[in-house]
Each structure stands twice: as C-alpha cells, then as structure tokens.
Design a protein around this motif. Sequence first.
Motif, short mmCIF file in Angstrom:
data_model
loop_
_atom_site.label_atom_id
_atom_site.label_comp_id
_atom_site.label_asym_id
_atom_site.label_seq_id
_atom_site.Cartn_x
_atom_site.Cartn_y
_atom_site.Cartn_z
N UNK A 89 0.65 -1.28 -0.03
CA UNK A 89 -0.06 -0.06 -0.15
C UNK A 89 0.83 1.12 -0.04
N UNK A 90 0.33 2.28 -0.81
CA UNK A 90 1.20 3.64 -0.84
C UNK A 90 0.18 4.75 -0.08
N UNK A 91 0.74 5.27 1.01
CA UNK A 91 -0.10 6.20 1.39
C UNK A 91 0.30 7.85 0.62
N UNK A 92 -0.75 8.47 0.33
CA UNK A 92 -0.68 9.65 -0.36
C UNK A 92 -1.26 10.82 0.48
N UNK A 93 -0.14 11.05 1.64
CA UNK A 93 -0.63 11.95 2.40
C UNK A 93 -0.08 11.50 4.02
N UNK A 94 0.19 12.64 4.78
CA UNK A 94 0.95 12.12 5.90
C UNK A 94 0.38 12.77 7.19
N UNK A 95 -0.85 12.86 7.33
CA UNK A 95 -1.66 13.53 8.44
C UNK A 95 -1.94 12.72 9.54
N UNK A 141 6.87 11.87 -8.43
CA UNK A 141 7.55 11.12 -9.37
C UNK A 141 8.28 9.74 -8.47
N UNK A 142 8.54 9.82 -7.52
CA UNK A 142 9.03 8.83 -6.92
C UNK A 142 8.21 7.59 -6.33
N UNK A 143 6.78 7.97 -6.45
CA UNK A 143 5.75 7.15 -5.95
C UNK A 143 5.78 5.75 -6.72
N UNK A 144 5.98 4.60 -6.15
CA UNK A 144 6.20 3.27 -6.81
C UNK A 144 4.84 2.95 -7.73
N UNK A 145 4.96 2.43 -8.77
CA UNK A 145 3.73 2.17 -9.60
C UNK A 145 3.11 0.62 -9.32
N UNK A 146 3.68 0.04 -8.55
CA UNK A 146 3.39 -1.55 -8.49
C UNK A 146 2.43 -1.93 -7.27
N UNK A 147 1.99 -0.51 -6.54
CA UNK A 147 1.27 -1.14 -5.39
C UNK A 147 -0.11 -1.70 -5.63
N UNK A 195 0.26 3.51 -12.83
CA UNK A 195 -0.60 2.95 -14.24
C UNK A 195 -1.88 3.08 -13.95
N UNK A 196 -2.51 3.52 -14.98
CA UNK A 196 -3.69 3.97 -15.17
C UNK A 196 -4.95 2.97 -14.46
N UNK A 197 -4.42 1.87 -14.40
CA UNK A 197 -5.21 0.65 -14.00
C UNK A 197 -5.26 0.44 -12.53
#
Lengths: 263, 263
Positions: free
Chosen positions: A7-13, A57-63, A87-89
Amino acid sequence: MAKPRDIVLVGAGKVAEQLGAQLLKNGHQILFVWSRSIERAQLLGQQLKTEASNKMELVPDEADLYLILVPDQAIPEVAAQLSGHINSNALVMHTSGSTPSSVLSPFFDRNGVFYPLQTFSPGRTVNFATVPICIHTAKAEDFAWVNDLAQTLVDKVYAVTDQQRTQLHLAAVFVNNFTNYLQYISQEIMREHDLPERLLLPLLTETIAKLEELSPDQAQTGPALRHDQSTMERHLKMLEHHPEWRHLYQALSKGIQKDLSES
Amino acid sequence: MAKPRDIVLVGAGKVAEQLGAQLLKNGHQILFVWSRSIERAQLLGQQLKTEASNKMELVPDEADLYLILVPDQAIPEVAAQLSGHINSNALVMHTSGSTPSSVLSPFFDRNGVFYPLQTFSPGRTVNFATVPICIHTAKAEDFAWVNDLAQTLVDKVYAVTDQQRTQLHLAAVFVNNFTNYLQYISQEIMREHDLPERLLLPLLTETIAKLEELSPDQAQTGPALRHDQSTMERHLKMLEHHPEWRHLYQALSKGIQKDLSES
C-alpha cells in the motif's frame, strides 16, 4: 486472514499516521509515504519504516492500493498529480467522509472510498480496531478485495454508497462537532461561576453510556421535554449576557418539544 | 467512617430508589418511606426493607435527616405537610438541582440541599459512588455533619451555593438534555438513509473520551471551525426538509465560529 497487501499512503496527516500503523501492525506493507511537506513525509516514513518523499514522481507504480489521505479540497489536485506517475489501472481510494468518489473518476477507473469513521486528533491514539470503515468501490469486482483488507484492520466494515456517506458525514457533525460545542458552552458556564469543570464529567459519561441501551428518544429528559416553563424561563434569564447561547437554548428546547414531547 | 444515620425518604421515585439503596448499602438506616402514591411507597419500602406509607402523619419524628425527593413543583407543598408532623428543629433537605433551598425556610430553620448530580432513569442503575453530591446547608453548623454523611456514599462531595447550583443545573441541561437531543437528530438522519444506527457509537464514545484529556475548545474540529463553506452549504441543502434542524445547524456553526475559530 487476507493476504498481506502493498500500500502507498498519499498524505501524512493524523489519519495516515493511525491507519498506516494499523496496516503495518496487521501484516501489510507500506511501500511509500508521499506528502506535500517533506518533513511530514519523512517523519511518517520513519514511523512506518518505509520510503518517503514530497516528489510524486518517486511514488512506486506496483502497489495494490493507493490511499489518498489529504484535506478534502486537495483531493482532485493530488489525484491528478498521482495519475501522471502510476498505472492508469491502479486502484486508488480516498478516505474522506464528505467527498464523492466521483472526484477520482476522471483519473482512475478503479476508484473508491475507504472512510474510517472516527475523530483523529494529534497526540491521541484511538483503538483502531473499534473504528468502523465505510467502503465504496466504483467497480463491483474491487469490493470483495477491499472488504477483505478492511476486515483485517477493524471489527466492523460497512458498504456505504456515496450518497449515504454524505448523510453519514452530516450525522457525524451532530455527534462529534456539535456535541463537543455543547460541552464548551457548559464548561464556560461552570467557569464563570467558579464551579469545578470536572464536576459534570460523570453526568456526561452516563448520558452517553445510556445510549448503549436506550435510543435517544427514550433517553430524553429535562425541562423542555416536560414543558417546565418556569425552569426554562429562569434559564433563559440566566443566559441574558450570552445572546447566542440563549438563542441555542430556545432552538434546542423547541426541537425537543416538537420531535419528542408527548403533548 | 461516619456514624450510621437514621434517614426518612419523603418521595419514592427514581432518585429515592438509588439514593436509598446507596444509604442502606453503606450502613445507614432508612426509617421510613413516604410517597403520595401508596403503591410506590410500599414498593420502595420493600426494596429498602422498611416501613412505608402515603400518610404523612405516620412519618416518624426522630430521624437525623429528612430527604425530600419529589418533583420540583411539589416541594413547597410537601414541605408544608411534613412540617405539621415532625419536630420543627429537624434537618430537612431537598434533592433538586433547580430549586433554591429557600423554599424550605418557611417551614424548617435547619434546611438545605443534597443534590446528586446525575441522570437517573427507570430500570437503569448507575454506579452511585461516582455521582458527585452537591451540598448546601442553611446553618453552617449542619454542613460538616451532612458532608460526612455524603462522603460515606460517594467519591466526590462539593459545597455549592444556591446560586451556583442554579448555574450548574443550567450547564447540566446542555451536557445531558441537549447533547442527547443532538444524538436523536443524528439517529434520525441515519434512519432516513438506511444507515445502521450503531455505526456512529464509536465516534460518540471517542468524542466524549477525548474530553478526559482535552478541554472542549482544544477538542473542537469540523467544517464550521475550519470555515469550510462548501461542506456547510451542502449540509444545509441536505437539511432542506428539516427546517428546525437546518436552523440548529446554522446556529451551532455560528456559535463555533464566534467562540472558537481563530480567524
């Protein structure tokens, strides 16, 4: 037990911090933490023992899942940025109670909402397992997967449509924000008359404990319910120097009488 | 530990039942239960293993303390009746939060108030030891005696003047009656949209648990506090069919912004 997920977390609050900890605790992997603020990203990255940056741009695309955990008004912009780098999917969900899932649709077909219904405060850790998670996915085929994931984190998971979640958020404003404000008013009345503030805590605790057994209409008591005009008039007079509180006293009493009084 | 006391209960409602049980449990003697209703008097008399009647002339005149536990508006009349049958030097206290002690003065020099600050419901037993008791006595020399008695029953006893107690009762209306009514509104919103009512209980529990650590002004969150106009407008539109709740939403939000917002 569902499979561990990446899992990638987009936000850190506040929500990212507690949801992230619960994911980690239950065997999932946090691949990356992004935040607009590099300090916040790195702080949470350290806590969750993972990579962190303020560069999208550093966010990995395989999550397996991207969770957007930024303030409501920033969601569309952050989703747009994110869409340029993964990835758009990909499956992308936001965690907001009051934002429709449709704000993600222009960017991601596989979108949804992963809403932990609780009040999160800095420096205060809730028992996350008791937090209800409300789920909606745009694609029906994503639902079971997300439901399995949520079940590894908390006791109760609910399927809640966009329209229901907006109503739920409105109801939550009454339960949390407005309830808290009433406690503020009562505390100020206590202070103004040199009464110890904690004197009312047992009453508040019992007021709420009652609602485990009784519905609020059964639990209602007080001068308004029993149309005790002389007590209400005395109270209104006592509130003369606080016209807004006086107005609230009247409006709340009127509501009780309209919705709950027998006569 | 104070000496066991001989006490007469004048009234047999919810407060009499739970206060009576706590007196008995802590070694005091209930000499007699009076109630306007012979059924209620006898029922509580059986529970407390003592004499009971609806005849005031049977009330014994040798008690250490007479506690008046009738509805507020009945206190003066019941005190007048009682005064015809007991020693004029008896110690007589009522248990009402919103009635001045002076209503007893025409009948008894040694009067006062013995106010257990809690919400009592039929069929629900509170942990009485956690209930704060607020005391006032007309004669300073009665205070220590009554304070000792109250200390045998509960953890916290407070000296509260008549004027303070009226304010305390007003604050308690916000904490108990109005808080409960907000839960009613939120429950109705949930019902109208087929959402499970218990979904909001963890949020409510945490809202209150927070106040053990934070003051309400520190704990306040929500759209009104952060001046999130678009969320507030959406909420107001959702409340279109409930003009009273809509009005309350506006008044509570305005109060939060006036009292608690930084800007």
